[in-house]
Design a protein around this motif. Sequence first.
Motif, short mmCIF file in Angstrom:
data_model
loop_
_atom_site.label_atom_id
_atom_site.label_comp_id
_atom_site.label_asym_id
_atom_site.label_seq_id
_atom_site.Cartn_x
_atom_site.Cartn_y
_atom_site.Cartn_z
N GLU A 24 -41.77 -39.15 15.94
CA GLU A 24 -40.70 -38.14 15.91
C GLU A 24 -39.40 -38.74 15.38
O GLU A 24 -38.71 -38.14 14.57
N ARG A 25 -39.09 -39.96 15.78
CA ARG A 25 -37.89 -40.64 15.30
C ARG A 25 -37.98 -40.92 13.81
O ARG A 25 -37.02 -40.72 13.06
N ARG A 64 -41.31 -55.79 -1.16
CA ARG A 64 -40.01 -56.44 -1.27
C ARG A 64 -38.94 -55.43 -0.86
O ARG A 64 -38.90 -54.31 -1.38
N VAL A 65 -38.08 -55.81 0.06
CA VAL A 65 -36.95 -54.97 0.45
C VAL A 65 -35.84 -55.20 -0.56
O VAL A 65 -35.35 -56.32 -0.71
N VAL A 66 -35.45 -54.15 -1.26
CA VAL A 66 -34.43 -54.25 -2.30
C VAL A 66 -33.04 -54.22 -1.68
O VAL A 66 -32.15 -54.97 -2.06
N ARG A 67 -32.84 -53.34 -0.72
CA ARG A 67 -31.57 -53.24 0.00
C ARG A 67 -31.90 -53.04 1.47
O ARG A 67 -32.64 -52.13 1.81
N GLU A 68 -31.37 -53.89 2.32
CA GLU A 68 -31.66 -53.79 3.74
C GLU A 68 -31.04 -52.53 4.34
O GLU A 68 -29.97 -52.10 3.94
N GLY A 69 -31.76 -51.98 5.31
CA GLY A 69 -31.27 -50.81 6.03
C GLY A 69 -30.34 -51.22 7.16
O GLY A 69 -30.07 -52.42 7.37
N GLN A 70 -29.88 -50.23 7.90
CA GLN A 70 -28.99 -50.50 9.02
C GLN A 70 -29.73 -51.33 10.07
O GLN A 70 -30.76 -50.88 10.59
N PRO A 71 -29.24 -52.51 10.37
CA PRO A 71 -29.96 -53.42 11.27
C PRO A 71 -30.30 -52.81 12.63
O PRO A 71 -31.39 -53.05 13.15
N ASP A 72 -29.41 -52.02 13.18
CA ASP A 72 -29.69 -51.41 14.49
C ASP A 72 -30.88 -50.46 14.42
O ASP A 72 -31.72 -50.43 15.33
N ARG A 75 -34.15 -52.52 13.86
CA ARG A 75 -34.52 -53.13 15.14
C ARG A 75 -35.10 -52.08 16.09
O ARG A 75 -36.12 -52.30 16.75
N GLU A 76 -34.45 -50.92 16.16
CA GLU A 76 -34.93 -49.84 17.03
C GLU A 76 -36.35 -49.43 16.66
O GLU A 76 -37.22 -49.28 17.53
N ALA A 78 -38.64 -51.13 15.00
CA ALA A 78 -39.58 -52.23 15.29
C ALA A 78 -39.90 -52.26 16.78
O ALA A 78 -41.06 -52.43 17.18
N GLN A 79 -38.87 -52.07 17.62
CA GLN A 79 -39.10 -52.06 19.07
C GLN A 79 -39.94 -50.86 19.49
O GLN A 79 -40.84 -50.99 20.33
N ARG A 80 -39.66 -49.69 18.90
CA ARG A 80 -40.45 -48.50 19.22
C ARG A 80 -41.91 -48.69 18.81
O ARG A 80 -42.82 -48.31 19.55
N ALA A 81 -42.14 -49.25 17.64
CA ALA A 81 -43.51 -49.47 17.16
C ALA A 81 -44.25 -50.46 18.07
O ALA A 81 -45.41 -50.24 18.43
N ALA A 82 -43.58 -51.53 18.45
CA ALA A 82 -44.20 -52.53 19.34
C ALA A 82 -44.51 -51.91 20.69
O ALA A 82 -45.61 -52.12 21.24
N ARG A 83 -43.57 -51.16 21.23
CA ARG A 83 -43.78 -50.51 22.54
C ARG A 83 -44.94 -49.52 22.47
O ARG A 83 -45.80 -49.48 23.36
N ALA A 84 -44.99 -48.74 21.41
CA ALA A 84 -46.07 -47.77 21.25
C ALA A 84 -47.43 -48.46 21.17
O ALA A 84 -48.41 -47.98 21.75
N THR A 85 -47.49 -49.58 20.48
CA THR A 85 -48.74 -50.33 20.37
C THR A 85 -49.19 -50.85 21.73
O THR A 85 -50.34 -50.67 22.14
N VAL A 86 -48.28 -51.47 22.46
CA VAL A 86 -48.60 -52.02 23.79
C VAL A 86 -49.05 -50.90 24.73
O VAL A 86 -50.07 -51.01 25.41
N GLU A 87 -48.28 -49.81 24.77
CA GLU A 87 -48.59 -48.73 25.70
C GLU A 87 -49.87 -47.98 25.33
O GLU A 87 -50.64 -47.60 26.21
N THR A 88 -50.13 -47.80 24.04
CA THR A 88 -51.36 -47.13 23.62
C THR A 88 -52.57 -48.00 23.94
O THR A 88 -53.59 -47.50 24.42
N ASN A 89 -52.46 -49.30 23.72
CA ASN A 89 -53.55 -50.21 24.07
C ASN A 89 -53.82 -50.18 25.57
O ASN A 89 -54.98 -50.13 26.00
N ALA A 90 -52.76 -50.20 26.37
CA ALA A 90 -52.93 -50.16 27.82
C ALA A 90 -53.55 -48.83 28.26
O ALA A 90 -54.44 -48.81 29.12
#
Length: 103
Positions: A24-25, A64-72, A75-76, A78-90
């Motif tokens: 959704e995000r 290749r990343v041509v122009r970096e996006g907003q770091p926040d 990061r958000e 990447a954290q959401r994807a990691a959390r979703a992976t952990v929780e879905t596996n569990a």
Amino acid sequence: MSQDSASRRIIHLSFAASLGEYLERVRDLGAMEGHTGAVELNPTLRPVVEAMHHVLAGGEVEVRVVREGQPDIVRELAQRAARATVETNALNKQSETLVLTVV
């Protein structure tokens, strides 16, 4: 069953709510464009999805990343994807245990 009706069947998948929240995000950030009934992938993402298809089909790609996006936001996501992976596996592991216990 015709190919059209086969493509319209409902498939039940188990995933954690956090995966839905991640998707959704991603949608809210512009991954999809248009309105209900006429939604399409954002054109800037088409090459990324095509590259993913090549990897899944055994190919190799270079990203290749041509122009970096907003770091926040990066990061958000990447954290959401990691959390979703952990929780879905569990969730799936718990579901598998429950099915084995019931059977």
